[in-house]
Design an enzyme around this catalytic site. Sequence first.
Site, PDB file in Angstrom:
ATOM      1  N   GLY A  46      -4.790 -15.257  -9.129  1.00 48.77           N
ATOM      2  CA  GLY A  46      -3.771 -14.542  -9.755  1.00 48.77           C
ATOM      3  C   GLY A  46      -3.059 -13.616  -9.019  1.00 48.77           C
ATOM      4  CD  GLN A  51      -2.263  -8.302  -6.470  1.00 47.35           C
ATOM      5  OE1 GLN A  51      -2.075  -8.978  -7.599  1.00 47.35           O
ATOM      6  NE2 GLN A  51      -3.314  -8.360  -5.727  1.00 47.35           N
ATOM      7  CB  CYS A  90      -8.268  -7.214  -5.689  1.00 50.09           C
ATOM      8  SG  CYS A  90      -6.544  -6.784  -5.986  1.00 50.09           S
ATOM      9  CG  LEU A  91      -5.569 -12.533  -3.743  1.00 45.76           C
ATOM     10  CD1 LEU A  91      -4.030 -13.053  -4.008  1.00 45.76           C
ATOM     11  CD2 LEU A  91      -6.302 -13.072  -2.513  1.00 45.76           C
ATOM     12  CG  HIS A 132      -7.786  -8.401 -11.556  1.00 44.60           C
ATOM     13  ND1 HIS A 132      -8.830  -7.796 -11.000  1.00 44.60           N
ATOM     14  CD2 HIS A 132      -6.779  -8.340 -10.498  1.00 44.60           C
ATOM     15  CE1 HIS A 132      -8.552  -7.376  -9.645  1.00 44.60           C
ATOM     16  NE2 HIS A 132      -7.283  -8.032  -9.538  1.00 44.60           N
ATOM     17  CD  GLU A 133      -3.708 -10.872 -11.125  1.00 45.79           C
ATOM     18  OE1 GLU A 133      -2.709 -10.142 -10.483  1.00 45.79           O
ATOM     19  OE2 GLU A 133      -4.798 -11.014 -10.413  1.00 45.79           O
ATOM     20  CG  HIS A 136      -2.926  -5.661  -9.957  1.00 44.91           C
ATOM     21  ND1 HIS A 136      -2.697  -4.829  -8.884  1.00 44.91           N
ATOM     22  CD2 HIS A 136      -3.641  -6.865  -9.771  1.00 44.91           C
ATOM     23  CE1 HIS A 136      -3.798  -5.149  -8.035  1.00 44.91           C
ATOM     24  NE2 HIS A 136      -4.391  -6.293  -8.764  1.00 44.91           N
TER      25      HIS A 136
END
Length: 161
Positions: A46, A51, A90-91, A132-133, A136
Amino acid sequence: MAILPIVMHPDPILEKECDQVTAFDKKLKKLLNNMYDTMIEADGVGLAAPQVGVDLQVAIVDIGDENGTIELINPEIIESDGKQTDLEGCLSFPGLYGEVTRPFSIKVRTYNRKGKISEFQAKDFLARAIQHEIDHLHGILFTTKIEKYITEDELEGYEVE
């Protein structure tokens, strides 16, 4: 398409309430395509627009199942049920992992890249990735929800207790 640089914590855009998308145009399509390429290149499931430094409520999720790539534009969770606790990363936080509890099942209302609204159900890992996304897009980081941190050494034999 282009691989975009991934914004790392503590960049302030990661904790900002993003603006809603109002123009469903070529620029949005290009952003979605570039986000997909960036997510794949980073080996993620994701990616949210903040991000990659973009202040818009846009995210993509692809957990590698039959659902394929899910594009989320101005998404909202309209129903949730159950509970699951599992590992998240998480990225924007490389090397950081932790246990997070989220609803097991969700119903999402979102727009597609052409501006058409739709609703769908998601369960288990797909529901976790979508939540999660969506977090963000509202400046909520998974680190605020971690109940137990997991080291990279502990990842190999990891199981939720």
